[in-house]
Design an enzyme around this catalytic site. Structure first.
Site, mmCIF file in Angstrom:
data_model
loop_
_atom_site.group_PDB
_atom_site.id
_atom_site.type_symbol
_atom_site.label_atom_id
_atom_site.label_comp_id
_atom_site.label_asym_id
_atom_site.label_seq_id
_atom_site.Cartn_x
_atom_site.Cartn_y
_atom_site.Cartn_z
ATOM 1 N N GLU A 252 0.891 -1.175 0.000
ATOM 2 C CA GLU A 252 0.000 0.000 0.000
ATOM 3 C C GLU A 252 0.918 1.210 0.000
ATOM 4 O OE1 GLU A 252 -3.196 -0.181 -0.193
ATOM 5 O OE2 GLU A 252 -3.886 -2.003 0.786
ATOM 6 N N CYS A 286 -2.038 9.131 2.428
ATOM 7 C CA CYS A 286 -1.701 8.539 1.120
ATOM 8 C C CYS A 286 -2.785 8.863 0.098
ATOM 9 C CB CYS A 286 -1.524 7.038 1.253
ATOM 10 S SG CYS A 286 -2.945 6.256 2.004
ATOM 11 N N GLU A 385 4.327 13.152 -4.902
ATOM 12 C CA GLU A 385 3.603 13.188 -3.639
ATOM 13 C C GLU A 385 4.389 14.058 -2.650
ATOM 14 O OE1 GLU A 385 3.607 9.576 -1.231
ATOM 15 O OE2 GLU A 385 1.458 9.875 -0.988
HETATM 16 P P1 NAD Z 1 8.546 4.900 4.565
HETATM 17 O O1 NAD Z 1 8.466 4.044 3.372
HETATM 18 O O2 NAD Z 1 9.743 5.707 4.818
HETATM 19 O O3 NAD Z 1 8.342 4.027 5.888
HETATM 20 C C1 NAD Z 1 7.262 3.137 6.055
HETATM 21 C C2 NAD Z 1 7.678 2.058 7.019
HETATM 22 O O4 NAD Z 1 8.721 1.307 6.416
HETATM 23 C C3 NAD Z 1 8.229 2.551 8.355
HETATM 24 O O5 NAD Z 1 7.822 1.670 9.379
HETATM 25 C C4 NAD Z 1 9.727 2.464 8.153
HETATM 26 O O6 NAD Z 1 10.436 2.296 9.355
HETATM 27 C C5 NAD Z 1 9.814 1.210 7.306
HETATM 28 N N1 NAD Z 1 11.048 1.083 6.523
HETATM 29 C C6 NAD Z 1 11.883 2.061 6.068
HETATM 30 N N2 NAD Z 1 12.923 1.509 5.403
HETATM 31 C C7 NAD Z 1 12.736 0.169 5.415
HETATM 32 C C8 NAD Z 1 13.448 -0.921 4.859
HETATM 33 N N3 NAD Z 1 14.577 -0.764 4.195
HETATM 34 N N4 NAD Z 1 12.937 -2.163 5.034
HETATM 35 C C9 NAD Z 1 11.796 -2.356 5.705
HETATM 36 N N5 NAD Z 1 11.072 -1.360 6.255
HETATM 37 C C10 NAD Z 1 11.540 -0.112 6.117
HETATM 38 O O7 NAD Z 1 7.248 5.773 4.517
HETATM 39 P P2 NAD Z 1 6.799 6.877 5.560
HETATM 40 O O8 NAD Z 1 7.639 8.071 5.314
HETATM 41 O O9 NAD Z 1 6.722 6.305 6.931
HETATM 42 O O10 NAD Z 1 5.294 7.102 5.094
HETATM 43 C C11 NAD Z 1 4.995 7.954 4.051
HETATM 44 C C12 NAD Z 1 4.682 7.173 2.789
HETATM 45 O O11 NAD Z 1 3.749 6.135 3.043
HETATM 46 C C13 NAD Z 1 4.025 8.054 1.749
HETATM 47 O O12 NAD Z 1 4.560 7.781 0.477
HETATM 48 C C14 NAD Z 1 2.570 7.628 1.806
HETATM 49 O O13 NAD Z 1 1.825 7.884 0.685
HETATM 50 C C15 NAD Z 1 2.680 6.195 2.099
HETATM 51 N N6 NAD Z 1 1.438 5.695 2.697
HETATM 52 C C16 NAD Z 1 0.615 4.890 1.957
HETATM 53 C C17 NAD Z 1 -0.583 4.432 2.474
HETATM 54 C C18 NAD Z 1 -1.490 3.528 1.683
HETATM 55 O O14 NAD Z 1 -2.338 2.893 2.271
HETATM 56 N N7 NAD Z 1 -1.381 3.432 0.380
HETATM 57 C C19 NAD Z 1 -0.953 4.796 3.756
HETATM 58 C C20 NAD Z 1 -0.101 5.621 4.486
HETATM 59 C C21 NAD Z 1 1.108 6.058 3.940
#
Ligand code: NAD
Length: 483
Positions: A252, A286, A385
């Site tokens: 997602e 998101c 975004e």
């Molecule tokens: P992110 O991808 O930086 O982090 C998301 C999660 O992944 C966090 O728990 C982070 O610690 C973890 N993570 C980071 N690096 C990782 C790795 N190498 N391996 C495994 N896990 C890792 O995203 P964010 O900054 O926390 O959130 C913002 C993004 O999330 C935006 O792009 C937003 O659109 C998206 N988002 C999507 C939805 C959806 O349902 N489609 C919902 C909420 C947020």
């Protein structure tokens, strides 16, 4: 007097426990920039312990729960979340900066997820399939085993609810890695789950950095399914890590969702929805409606009304409960500033800007909402975004151009279409690339019941609604020869 930061711990095997290394990460209140708590900085060893505990639960006490027993347990948990709604809302708002009303809405949604999937737990079943004479063939839906859940910081409770409630409902054991910026409520909810009677190991929460704890969870060979919500770039890394051990992954990811306003639309109905879809949670959503595409003949008139509304918006501390809180972190604030200074450098002026409350602490991460108009299709602000309270408008001539603009980014998550023309509603709904299309509304209030997910850079797989239960199970075919 300054209080010592409160020490939060991992929740593994129904016990609160620090990281093996004893290391911690500071938790900062975005409303004032002050450290008020700490969480464990977990690494592969801690994640391994959580996965082991989950496996033990799946093969032990939790695996023996019937569907009806799981249902009753989840319903008890929904009740406990309800009973602790205000505590959870306050904690979430302090941890993430979201206005208290949003914290309350998130806590309510969390309880609703448990309630919904409690109701669904004993209603998922297979089929019998007509086959050759002398055979009876049936399908059964079975849990994967251990499911990993990697959660972002923007709606921790809601995103935890939608994937963990569905996964537990069908009998998986879960290991959750919340985002380092937003862990506290999820640790608390895991404690409530134990209070509701969840056996040790069925739900584990391990905090830490993405590159350490998150990566370790994605790579762990004993994880049978991964549910990831976050950015497209991290999603790709998680999918690659999962592929190393043939683990199915639901992604997602982000969005750049359009709201398309035709000249026959009910503008008075549309206006508050257009504004709310970008300022809710400070635009850190998101599915934020971050692009408004407006038919040329009504563009300027609608923009005038948007300007009026944007100018009146106010940001302030989470507990002041205004239109917006601060952004979640200094890093996120900097990211939004970078986009806005780029826009100004390329000659895109701000058509309107809200205000930050006068007495908001100067060390908080505040950004007043910004409206930019007539943003061209090839501009970064149209394509990327931002994940902040920044709305762009772009005019279009006709349905054909509206569609090209709507589908003209790498994303495909959600869209809104505003028109009274029934045939056009349907044509647009079918031609828009994405996972959800809303006609004359946007988001339908969140809708726990409504399948959600994206295409292309917005991800794949569906969560929410009954559909999620298919993703969290394997379908097994059993053919019995009996002649
Ligand atoms: P992110 O991808 O930086 O982090 C998301 C999660 O992944 C966090 O728990 C982070 O610690 C973890 N993570 C980071 N690096 C990782 C790795 N190498 N391996 C495994 N896990 C890792 O995203 P964010 O900054 O926390 O959130 C913002 C993004 O999330 C935006 O792009 C937003 O659109 C998206 N988002 C999507 C939805 C959806 O349902 N489609 C919902 C909420 C947020």
């Amino acid at each position: 007097m300054l209080q010592a930061p409160q020490r939060y711990l991992n929740f593994i095997g129904n016990e609160l426990t620090p990281a093996d290394s004893g290391e911690t990460i500071a938790v900062v209140d975005p409303s004032n920039g002050e450290t008020f708590a700490s969480i464990p900085r977990s690494r592969a060893g801690d994640v391994g312990r959580a996965v082991h505990a989950a496996r033990g639960a799946f093969e032990g006490a939790w695996g023996r729960f019937s569907a009806m027993e799981r249902s009753r347990l989840l319903m008890r948990l929904a009740g406990l979340v309800d009973a602790h709604r205000e505590e959870l809302a306050q904690l979430e708002s302090r941890d993430t900066g979201k206005p208290l009303k949003q914290g309350r809405a998130d806590a309510q949604a969390l309880s609703r997820y448990f309630e919904y999937y409690a109701g669904a737990a004993d209603k998922l079943h297979g089929q019998t399939i007509p086959y050759q004479t002398g055979y009876t063939v049936l399908t059964v839906r079975e849990p994967h085993g251990v499911t990993g859940h990697i959660i972002p910081w923007n709606y921790p409770m809601q995103i935890f609810g939608r994937s963990v409630a569905a996964s537990l409902a069908v009998g998986n054991a879960c290991v959750v890695k919340p985002a380092e910026d937003a862990c506290l409520t999820l640790i608390r909810v895991a404690e409530l789950a134990a209070e509701a009677g969840l056996p040790a190991g069925a739900l584990n929460v391990v905090t830490g950095l993405g590159a350490e704890a998150g990566q370790a969870l994605a790579e762990h060979p004993d994880v049978d399914h991964l549910s990831f919500t976050g950015s497209p770039e991290t999603g790709r890394r998680v999918a690659q890590a999962g592929a190393q051990h043939h683990c199915p992954v639901t992604l997602e990811l982000g969005g750049k969702s359009p709201q398309i306003v035709f000249d026959d639309a009910d503008l008075q109905a549309a206006l508050p929805v257009l504004v709310n879809a970008i300022i809710q949670n400070g635009g850190q959503t998101c599915s934020a409606g971050s692009r408004v595409l407006i038919q040329r003949g009504i563009h300027d008139a609608l923009v005038e009304q948007l300007i009026e509304r944007f100018s009146a918006l106010r940001a302030g501390p989470a507990m002041a409960d205004l239109d917006l809180g601060p952004l979640v972190s200094r890093r996120q604030l900097q990211r939004v500033w970078d986009y806005l200074s780029d826009a100004q450098a390329s000659g895109l002026g701000f058509a309107a800007q809200g205000t930050v409350q006068d007495n908001a602490p100067s060390a908080g991460f505040y950004q007043a909402p910004v409206l930019l108009t007539r943003v061209p299709r090839d501009d970064r602000l149209f394509q990327e975004e931002i994940f902040g309270p920044v709305l762009v408008t772009t005019p279009f001539q006709d349905e054909h151009e509206a569609l090209a603009l709507a589908n003209g980014t790498r994303y495909g998550l959600v869209a809104g279409v505003w028109t009274r023309d029934g045939a056009r509603q349907m044509r647009m709904a079918r031609a828009i690339r994405g996972g959800q299309v809303f006609i004359n509304n946007y988001g339908a209030g969140g809708g726990v019941e409504l399948p959600f997910g994206g295409v292309r850079a917005s991800g794949h797989g569906r969560e929410k609604g009954f559909e999620a239960l298919y993703a969290f199970t394997n379908l097994k075919t059993i053919a019995i020869r009996h002649d």
